[in-house]
Scaffold this motif. Structure first.
Motif, PDB file in Angstrom:
ATOM      1  N   LEU A 106       8.179 -24.718   3.384  1.00  0.00           N
ATOM      2  CA  LEU A 106       9.068 -24.090   2.410  1.00  0.00           C
ATOM      3  C   LEU A 106       8.525 -22.790   1.835  1.00  0.00           C
ATOM      4  O   LEU A 106       9.026 -22.320   0.815  1.00  0.00           O
ATOM      5  N   ARG A 107       7.564 -22.174   2.462  1.00  0.00           N
ATOM      6  CA  ARG A 107       6.958 -20.976   1.896  1.00  0.00           C
ATOM      7  C   ARG A 107       6.520 -20.010   2.976  1.00  0.00           C
ATOM      8  O   ARG A 107       6.484 -20.345   4.164  1.00  0.00           O
ATOM      9  N   GLY A 108       6.208 -18.783   2.553  1.00  0.00           N
ATOM     10  CA  GLY A 108       5.767 -17.799   3.518  1.00  0.00           C
ATOM     11  C   GLY A 108       5.471 -16.458   2.867  1.00  0.00           C
ATOM     12  O   GLY A 108       5.322 -16.345   1.654  1.00  0.00           O
ATOM     13  N   ARG A 109       5.378 -15.435   3.709  1.00  0.00           N
ATOM     14  CA  ARG A 109       5.111 -14.074   3.267  1.00  0.00           C
ATOM     15  C   ARG A 109       6.290 -13.198   3.691  1.00  0.00           C
ATOM     16  O   ARG A 109       7.120 -13.590   4.514  1.00  0.00           O
ATOM     17  N   GLY A 110       6.338 -11.988   3.133  1.00  0.00           N
ATOM     18  CA  GLY A 110       7.434 -11.104   3.476  1.00  0.00           C
ATOM     19  C   GLY A 110       7.090  -9.644   3.278  1.00  0.00           C
ATOM     20  O   GLY A 110       6.088  -9.296   2.637  1.00  0.00           O
ATOM     21  N   ARG A 111       7.934  -8.789   3.850  1.00  0.00           N
ATOM     22  CA  ARG A 111       7.777  -7.352   3.716  1.00  0.00           C
ATOM     23  C   ARG A 111       9.138  -6.736   3.439  1.00  0.00           C
ATOM     24  O   ARG A 111      10.148  -7.143   4.019  1.00  0.00           O
ATOM     25  N   GLU A 112       9.170  -5.766   2.533  1.00  0.00           N
ATOM     26  CA  GLU A 112      10.409  -5.075   2.184  1.00  0.00           C
ATOM     27  C   GLU A 112      10.208  -3.574   2.318  1.00  0.00           C
ATOM     28  O   GLU A 112       9.215  -3.032   1.820  1.00  0.00           O
ATOM     29  N   ILE A 113      11.123  -2.913   2.995  1.00  0.00           N
ATOM     30  CA  ILE A 113      11.103  -1.456   3.114  1.00  0.00           C
ATOM     31  C   ILE A 113      12.372  -0.917   2.473  1.00  0.00           C
ATOM     32  O   ILE A 113      13.477  -1.251   2.901  1.00  0.00           O
ATOM     33  N   ASP A 114      12.199  -0.116   1.424  1.00  0.00           N
ATOM     34  CA  ASP A 114      13.322   0.470   0.694  1.00  0.00           C
ATOM     35  C   ASP A 114      13.424   1.949   1.027  1.00  0.00           C
ATOM     36  O   ASP A 114      12.406   2.647   1.137  1.00  0.00           O
ATOM     37  N   THR A 115      14.648   2.448   1.156  1.00  0.00           N
ATOM     38  CA  THR A 115      14.870   3.867   1.411  1.00  0.00           C
ATOM     39  C   THR A 115      16.006   4.369   0.538  1.00  0.00           C
ATOM     40  O   THR A 115      16.987   3.669   0.289  1.00  0.00           O
ATOM     41  N   ALA A 116      15.835   5.610   0.073  1.00  0.00           N
ATOM     42  CA  ALA A 116      16.873   6.300  -0.686  1.00  0.00           C
ATOM     43  C   ALA A 116      16.747   7.780  -0.353  1.00  0.00           C
ATOM     44  O   ALA A 116      15.835   8.446  -0.853  1.00  0.00           O
ATOM     45  N   GLY A 117      17.613   8.279   0.514  1.00  0.00           N
ATOM     46  CA  GLY A 117      17.483   9.656   0.975  1.00  0.00           C
ATOM     47  C   GLY A 117      16.208   9.810   1.787  1.00  0.00           C
ATOM     48  O   GLY A 117      15.966   9.069   2.747  1.00  0.00           O
ATOM     49  N   GLU A 119      13.215   9.344   0.495  1.00  0.00           N
ATOM     50  CA  GLU A 119      12.178   8.511  -0.118  1.00  0.00           C
ATOM     51  C   GLU A 119      12.077   7.159   0.590  1.00  0.00           C
ATOM     52  O   GLU A 119      13.077   6.616   1.061  1.00  0.00           O
ATOM     53  N   MET A 120      10.864   6.621   0.634  1.00  0.00           N
ATOM     54  CA  MET A 120      10.646   5.314   1.257  1.00  0.00           C
ATOM     55  C   MET A 120       9.471   4.628   0.585  1.00  0.00           C
ATOM     56  O   MET A 120       8.504   5.268   0.187  1.00  0.00           O
ATOM     57  N   GLN A 121       9.570   3.308   0.430  1.00  0.00           N
ATOM     58  CA  GLN A 121       8.449   2.528  -0.076  1.00  0.00           C
ATOM     59  C   GLN A 121       8.397   1.198   0.661  1.00  0.00           C
ATOM     60  O   GLN A 121       9.419   0.641   1.052  1.00  0.00           O
ATOM     61  N   GLU A 122       7.181   0.693   0.846  1.00  0.00           N
ATOM     62  CA  GLU A 122       6.983  -0.600   1.502  1.00  0.00           C
ATOM     63  C   GLU A 122       6.347  -1.552   0.504  1.00  0.00           C
ATOM     64  O   GLU A 122       5.352  -1.216  -0.145  1.00  0.00           O
ATOM     65  N   LEU A 123       6.929  -2.742   0.374  1.00  0.00           N
ATOM     66  CA  LEU A 123       6.450  -3.747  -0.568  1.00  0.00           C
ATOM     67  C   LEU A 123       6.144  -5.037   0.177  1.00  0.00           C
ATOM     68  O   LEU A 123       6.863  -5.416   1.105  1.00  0.00           O
ATOM     69  N   ARG A 124       5.087  -5.705  -0.237  1.00  0.00           N
ATOM     70  CA  ARG A 124       4.734  -7.016   0.324  1.00  0.00           C
ATOM     71  C   ARG A 124       4.953  -8.081  -0.740  1.00  0.00           C
ATOM     72  O   ARG A 124       4.739  -7.833  -1.934  1.00  0.00           O
ATOM     73  N   PHE A 125       5.340  -9.269  -0.302  1.00  0.00           N
ATOM     74  CA  PHE A 125       5.619 -10.328  -1.273  1.00  0.00           C
ATOM     75  C   PHE A 125       5.346 -11.708  -0.693  1.00  0.00           C
ATOM     76  O   PHE A 125       5.246 -11.892   0.529  1.00  0.00           O
TER      77      PHE A 125
END
Length: 222
Positions: A106-117, A119-125
């Protein structure tokens, strides 16, 4: 006299569990407004202690269904430095990787990549599905901010199946009154499996009385 005192103490011990149960039940109110939700939730992942063989199969299916790559948009409501509520949006790509461990389904890791124009950011969770509620918890590595996806809420909950994932991520903890409304579609499966998860009726209505095209695109740190 001694006999009466003994009976009185025994009666008090019996009453105590009833008192604790009543307080706990009164503490959870799923129909309260989103901004009060942080009082009810916290990060409670059992971590490496694992889950036993009797883990609800529906929750395992929910975690398996969540696994994979999702993409879409996020509308982010937050409080600015002046104490006023603001709103922004950005495109997001979220990957949920489920731990390949039968003791921790029931658990794990993840990665999120956000973009706006440009701009870009990468988040780990880190993430997990809560047993027995079915709530999904997400905690971002850099900020430590935690969010809950409430399986029991009819207004601020979420919908999840093999193709669609949408709803609300509600900030929890002191100082985190963020609300993220997301609308994702799956574009890859980590496993070749058709599974389903407990879900709410899909809703497309926005919480804000504002058209999506009027919401500015901007990245916000989490």
């Amino acid at each position: 006299m001694k006999k009466i005192s003994t009976l009185f103490m025994a009666g008090m011990l019996v009453a105590l569990p009833m008192t604790f149960t009543s307080c706990e039940e009164e503490h959870h109110h799923h129909n309260r407004p989103w901004y009060d939700y942080y009082d009810d939730y916290s990060w409670r992942d059992r971590g490496d202690n694992g889950y036993n063989e009797n883990t609800n199969s529906n929750l395992v299916a929910e975690a398996q269904c969540l696994r994979g790559h999702w993409q879409g948009t996020i509308i982010y409501e937050y409080t600015n430095e002046q104490g006023k509520r603001e709103i922004a949006q950005f495109n997001a790509d979220m990957e949920f990787d489920q731990y390949d461990n039968s003791n921790n389904p029931l658990r794990g890791r993840g990665r999120e990549i956000d973009t706006a124009g440009d701009e870009m950011q990468e988040l780990r969770f880190a993430w997990y599905v809560d047993d027995p509620t079915g709530n999904i918890y997400i905690r971002y590595d850099n900020s430590g901010k935690t969010y809950v996806l409430d399986a029991a809420s009819s207004t601020n909950g979420f919908y999840l199946d093999t193709d669609f994932f949408n709803g609300f991520m509600i900030g929890v903890g002191i100082g985190n009154d963020d609300v993220l409304e997301f609308d994702f579609t799956r574009y890859t499966l980590s496993r070749e499996a058709k599974v389903s998860a407990p879900s709410k009726k899909k809703k497309s209505a926005m919480r804000m009385h504002k058209k999506a095209e009027e919401i500015p695109y901007r990245l916000l740190k989490r």
